[in-house]
Design an enzyme around this catalytic site. Structure first.
Site, short mmCIF file in Angstrom:
data_model
loop_
_atom_site.label_atom_id
_atom_site.label_comp_id
_atom_site.label_asym_id
_atom_site.label_seq_id
_atom_site.Cartn_x
_atom_site.Cartn_y
_atom_site.Cartn_z
N LYS A 1 0.83 -1.20 0.00
CA LYS A 1 0.00 0.00 0.00
C LYS A 1 0.87 1.26 0.00
CE LYS A 1 -1.99 1.82 3.62
NZ LYS A 1 -2.83 2.08 4.80
N ASP B 1 -6.72 0.94 1.02
CA ASP B 1 -6.78 1.02 2.47
C ASP B 1 -8.17 0.60 2.95
OD1 ASP B 1 -8.43 3.12 1.82
OD2 ASP B 1 -7.38 4.61 3.03
#
Length: 214
Positions: A124, A142
């Site tokens: 991420k 997320d």
């Protein structure tokens, strides 16, 4: 699992997002690729607002890997101690700085594999840096994107990697660069976890979510 939305519906959703905000921006303050990398790494299990407050003075004196090493771990901790898991994050930031100085001439690499090889940098974080700094259409999934993608049917998947793939596979390419920002902001401020603000949602009529709030 909700049903994946069709091409035409997804195109309309992102057309509306684009019309509402053509150039969505990430909310983490930074001055270069390195400070962006550090800010994103610090933001795990913390709010962007909290990270920005902690790094406001930090980045004035440590905006390169070498300056971070010169500051030292205790000096770094003094700036970020209001952030969750700050001791572990400080260790990772210092290790990262040393690797960047020793192996990358103090520059932040711009491949996902190289970024993920750095301490404290997951997929991420790597995707956020690739997207925000190098404007590569990487999708940083997320909790907000995962929730919104599945709830709406825009990007359906059982885990973050599956949702990332669903975004890449289903969202038209002309929206890919900003897709994760539109989705994060929508999930953060409108399609919230509890009591989503469906009455204020610009895609309410296109969303698959069955438990819409009045």
């Amino acid at each position: 699992m909700p049903k994946q939305l069709d091409y035409h519906t997804i195109r309309e959703i992102f057309t509306r997002f684009q019309t509402a905000e053509a150039e969505p921006k990430g909310e983490l303050d930074h001055v270069n690729a390195y400070t962006l990398l550090v800010a994103v790494a610090l933001s795990a299990q913390a709010t962007d607002k909290g990270v920005n407050k902690a790094t406001r003075d930090l980045f004035k004196i440590a905006d390169t890997p070498q300056k971070m090493l010169d500051l030292g771990e205790e000096g770094l901790i003094a700036h970020i101690k209001t952030i969750g898991l700050y001791r572990n994050k400080a260790k990772n930031v210092m290790k990262m700085a040393k690797i960047l100085v020793d192996d990358y001439d103090g520059e932040v690499p711009n491949s996902r594999a190289a970024l993920q090889s750095l301490p404290g940098v997951g997929r991420k974080t790597a995707n956020v840096v690739l997207n925000m700094w190098w404007r590569y259409p990487a999708q940083a999934v997320d909790t907000h994107i995962f929730r919104f993608g599945n709830r709406s049917g825009v990007a359906v998947g059982k885990d973050v990697v599956a949702v990332e793939r669903a975004i890449e596979d289903n969202i038209p390419v002309n929206f890919q660069l900003h897709a994760h920002h539109w989705m994060i902001l929508h999930g953060r401020y409108t399609c919230v976890s509890r009591k989503p603000k469906c009455n204020a949602c610009l895609i309410r009529d296109l969303c698959h979510y069955e438990e819409k709030t009045p």
